[in-house]
Design an enzyme around this catalytic site. Structure first.
Site, PDB file in Angstrom:
ATOM      1  N   CYS A  84       0.795  -1.235   0.000  1.00 20.27           N
ATOM      2  CA  CYS A  84       0.000   0.000   0.000  1.00 20.27           C
ATOM      3  C   CYS A  84       0.830   1.289   0.000  1.00 20.27           C
ATOM      4  O   CYS A  84       0.738   2.076  -0.937  1.00 20.27           O
ATOM      5  CB  CYS A  84      -0.938  -0.001   1.209  1.00 20.27           C
ATOM      6  SG  CYS A  84      -2.082  -1.396   1.194  1.00 20.27           S
TER       7      CYS A  84
HETATM    8  N1  LIG Z   1      -2.196  -5.703   2.055  1.00 16.33           N
HETATM    9  C1  LIG Z   1      -2.926  -4.808   2.693  1.00 16.33           C
HETATM   10  O1  LIG Z   1      -2.732  -4.569   3.886  1.00 16.33           O
HETATM   11  C2  LIG Z   1      -4.025  -4.038   1.978  1.00 16.33           C
HETATM   12  C3  LIG Z   1      -4.898  -3.254   2.729  1.00 16.33           C
HETATM   13  C4  LIG Z   1      -5.935  -2.574   2.111  1.00 16.33           C
HETATM   14  C5  LIG Z   1      -6.067  -2.660   0.721  1.00 16.33           C
HETATM   15  N2  LIG Z   1      -5.181  -3.404  -0.016  1.00 16.33           N
HETATM   16  C6  LIG Z   1      -5.410  -3.471  -1.459  1.00 16.33           C
HETATM   17  O2  LIG Z   1      -6.068  -4.706  -1.740  1.00 16.33           O
HETATM   18  C7  LIG Z   1      -5.651  -5.212  -3.022  1.00 16.33           C
HETATM   19  C8  LIG Z   1      -5.102  -6.614  -2.826  1.00 16.33           C
HETATM   20  O3  LIG Z   1      -3.937  -6.547  -2.019  1.00 16.33           O
HETATM   21  P1  LIG Z   1      -3.395  -7.792  -1.214  1.00 16.33           P
HETATM   22  O4  LIG Z   1      -2.395  -7.257  -0.266  1.00 16.33           O
HETATM   23  O5  LIG Z   1      -4.514  -8.610  -0.701  1.00 16.33           O
HETATM   24  O6  LIG Z   1      -2.658  -8.605  -2.384  1.00 16.33           O
HETATM   25  P2  LIG Z   1      -2.143 -10.103  -2.266  1.00 16.33           P
HETATM   26  O7  LIG Z   1      -1.054 -10.227  -3.283  1.00 16.33           O
HETATM   27  O8  LIG Z   1      -1.877 -10.475  -0.870  1.00 16.33           O
HETATM   28  O9  LIG Z   1      -3.387 -10.957  -2.767  1.00 16.33           O
HETATM   29  C9  LIG Z   1      -3.897 -10.852  -4.047  1.00 16.33           C
HETATM   30  C10 LIG Z   1      -4.229 -12.243  -4.559  1.00 16.33           C
HETATM   31  O10 LIG Z   1      -4.848 -12.107  -5.838  1.00 16.33           O
HETATM   32  C11 LIG Z   1      -4.435 -13.200  -6.647  1.00 16.33           C
HETATM   33  N3  LIG Z   1      -4.700 -12.853  -8.037  1.00 16.33           N
HETATM   34  C12 LIG Z   1      -4.036 -11.988  -8.838  1.00 16.33           C
HETATM   35  N4  LIG Z   1      -4.634 -11.916 -10.039  1.00 16.33           N
HETATM   36  C13 LIG Z   1      -5.699 -12.738  -9.994  1.00 16.33           C
HETATM   37  C14 LIG Z   1      -6.719 -13.096 -10.916  1.00 16.33           C
HETATM   38  N5  LIG Z   1      -6.761 -12.548 -12.141  1.00 16.33           N
HETATM   39  N6  LIG Z   1      -7.657 -13.984 -10.531  1.00 16.33           N
HETATM   40  C15 LIG Z   1      -7.624 -14.549  -9.312  1.00 16.33           C
HETATM   41  N7  LIG Z   1      -6.686 -14.235  -8.369  1.00 16.33           N
HETATM   42  C16 LIG Z   1      -5.738 -13.356  -8.726  1.00 16.33           C
HETATM   43  C17 LIG Z   1      -2.979 -13.391  -6.268  1.00 16.33           C
HETATM   44  O11 LIG Z   1      -2.521 -14.685  -6.610  1.00 16.33           O
HETATM   45  C18 LIG Z   1      -3.004 -13.133  -4.760  1.00 16.33           C
HETATM   46  O12 LIG Z   1      -3.182 -14.335  -4.035  1.00 16.33           O
HETATM   47  C19 LIG Z   1      -4.644  -4.203  -3.536  1.00 16.33           C
HETATM   48  O13 LIG Z   1      -5.306  -3.297  -4.368  1.00 16.33           O
HETATM   49  C20 LIG Z   1      -4.157  -3.502  -2.291  1.00 16.33           C
HETATM   50  O14 LIG Z   1      -3.705  -2.187  -2.563  1.00 16.33           O
HETATM   51  C21 LIG Z   1      -4.190  -4.121   0.581  1.00 16.33           C
END
Ligand SMILES: NC(=O)c1ccc[n+]([C@@H]2O[C@H](COP(=O)([O-])OP(=O)(O)OC[C@H]3O[C@@H](n4cnc5c(N)ncnc54)[C@H](O)[C@@H]3O)[C@@H](O)[C@H]2O)c1
Length: 461
Positions: free
Chosen positions: A297
């Site tokens: 983030c």
């Molecule tokens: N990590 C945090 O603390 C946090 C907090 C708030 C918001 N976010 C936002 O949430 C979103 C996700 O972040 P995250 O940290 O969970 O990412 P992450 O990498 O932990 O998880 C994302 C998952 O999506 C999967 N993925 C990617 N493309 C895909 C597809 N086409 N179909 C199915 N699965 C797919 C990946 O394999 C992965 O397991 C981002 O936009 C991030 O900015 C993250």
């Protein structure tokens, strides 16, 4: 606002995508299924955001199908194991055992769901601009497989306008009209990995819809999952609010990192200064310096916002400055170690804590990886210990480090180092022993003072 009248006669899939004359009935039907916890919810992306959300939705009574492209992650969840160190396996295990949470790599599983929540990454591309490839791929898949009459909500953090300009057209390409044949919302996740005080269901959730019916359905869904939903007037306001939250943190972390350097030059300890300032009961909120922010983030979101503003002809110099200050933070730490050792060539440095955040195994954009490469580029030999990260996983920014194993904690491991560098102060590390056995400890997290340990000889950085 559209009144949602429950029409029990309509079954899932009964809306004709081309000729539907009963959009209100479609919305009413889905509202009824949400109220009865009868709707199946698909979570696309079982990561740091998607997995806790899937658990919270399952605990609220919905049946969950989780879709992820990562086979290892899916196998792990399907077997009732948590792929994330901070997500308790107990709840996951029982939900999987009860058949209320399933995980798959086959997009066909989306056909079972009336509701699809998109929780995929929104990183930066090679050119340093927003890369919505995962969002496009995930929504494209959902649009192909979803049944008409369903609700799709984007949760990923992104620039204002994404849901309407990028997501909606992918659904409309199927011949659907938003608010009639399919419903569309945006609800940013506010997950704080490892925060035991605020879990997914306790955190107020912003909810917006492309139209009134979409918003009402999204509000009904999240109202069933979290303690408080906050309706937001437009998709763009919700998207922008999420960025505002995170750039607030990024700018204040940059300020703390800048204060650290300025105060150090004056012989002052920034942590002591900030602790003192934080006793003011109003108008001040402490942010702490460190080796530089990491994770998905804080290093990314200011770039999304600054990029979007530039696309509208407006510069955001404060954001640009904070991005630069935070990006330079690891370099200041490397220089501090170099200066303390009188050079890094042929020196042996033990790095503690690879994850970007205390007690979290996530190494995405972790300053630790930058520091390993920076110190090795100056001739040092760098080993690392992280109780949560036994081996460096592949990251696009540091492919050469992938697969490097960490050192197990044992007394013998502490011998033979010129310096130890604490990048992240995980629990489960004997910091007193570290100080006793390694001639120089450089601490970027104020670890010793925070834990009430003897800090004599420890250098702040
Ligand atoms: N990590 C945090 O603390 C946090 C907090 C708030 C918001 N976010 C936002 O949430 C979103 C996700 O972040 P995250 O940290 O969970 O990412 P992450 O990498 O932990 O998880 C994302 C998952 O999506 C999967 N993925 C990617 N493309 C895909 C597809 N086409 N179909 C199915 N699965 C797919 C990946 O394999 C992965 O397991 C981002 O936009 C991030 O900015 C993250």
């Amino acid at each position: 606002m559209t009144a949602l009248v429950l029409d029990q006669a309509m079954r899932p899939g009964a809306v004709d995508a081309k000729t539907s004359t009963r959009p209100a009935a479609a919305a009413a039907q889905l509202a009824g299924r949400i109220a009865a916890r009868d709707a199946t919810v698909a979570v696309v992306g079982l990561g740091h955001v998607g997995l806790p959300l899937a658990l919270a939705a399952a605990q609220a009574g919905f049946r969950i199908v989780g879709l992820d492209t990562d086979r290892g992650k899916v196998a792990c969840v399907a077997a009732g194991r948590s792929p994330l160190n901070h997500v308790e396996p107990k709840v996951l295990q029982s939900l999987v055992a009860e058949g209320r949470l399933m995980a798959a790599t086959d997009p066909g599983c989306l056909a079972e769901a009336e509701i699809v929540l998109i929780c995929v990454p929104t990183p930066l591309g090679r050119d340093g601009t927003p890369d919505l490839g995962h969002v496009r791929a995930a929504v494209g898949t959902a649009a192909r497989v979803m049944r008409p009459g369903g609700l799709l909500v984007l949760e990923s953090t992104t620039w204002p306008g994404t849901t309407r300009q990028v997501v909606a057209p992918l659904l409309e390409a199927r011949g659907w009209r938003i608010g009639e044949h399919v419903f569309l919302g945006y609800s940013p996740e506010r997950e704080d990995p490892g925060n035991a005080r605020f879990r997914t269901a306790d955190i107020p959730k912003l909810v917006a819809g492309a139209d009134d019916a979409s918003r009402q359905l999204a509000l009904a869904l999240y109202g069933a999952i979290v303690a408080r939903v906050v309706p937001v007037e437009t998709l763009e306001i919700a998207e922008a609010a999420k960025l505002a939250e995170n750039v607030f943190r990024a700018v204040n972390i940059a300020l703390a990192n800048e204060l650290k350097l300025g105060f150090a030059a004056m012989g002052l300890d920034a942590w002591q200064v900030i602790e003192a300032a934080a006793t003011k009961p109003f108008g001040y909120m402490p942010f702490w310096p460190g080796p530089g922010p990491g994770g998905h983030c804080i290093p990314v979101d200011p770039v999304y916002l600054a990029w979007a503003a530039r696309a509208h002809g407006v510069a955001m110099p404060l954001l640009d400055a904070s991005i630069a200050v935070n990006a330079a933070a690891p370099e200041h730490v490397a220089a501090r170690v170099e200066q303390a050792l009188g050079g890094l060539a042929a020196r042996r440095v033990l790095l503690l804590g690879l994850g970007y955040k205390r007690n979290i195994a996530d190494v995405r954009d972790s300053p630790a990886l930058v520091l390993i490469e920076a110190m090795e580029a100056r001739g040092a030999t760098v080993g690392f210990h992280d109780p949560l990260v036994p081996e460096i996983p592949h990251t696009p920014e540091h492919p050469a480090l992938a697969g490097r194993p960490g050192l197990a904690w044992e007394a013998a491991m502490l011998a033979g180092w010129d310096a130890a560098l604490i990048v992240t102060d995980h629990d489960g590390v004997d910091y007193a022993a570290l100080r006793a056995h390694v001639p120089l400890v450089v601490d970027t997290r104020n670890t010793y003072a925070r834990r009430g340990l003897d800090a004599s000889g420890v250098l702040g950085a």
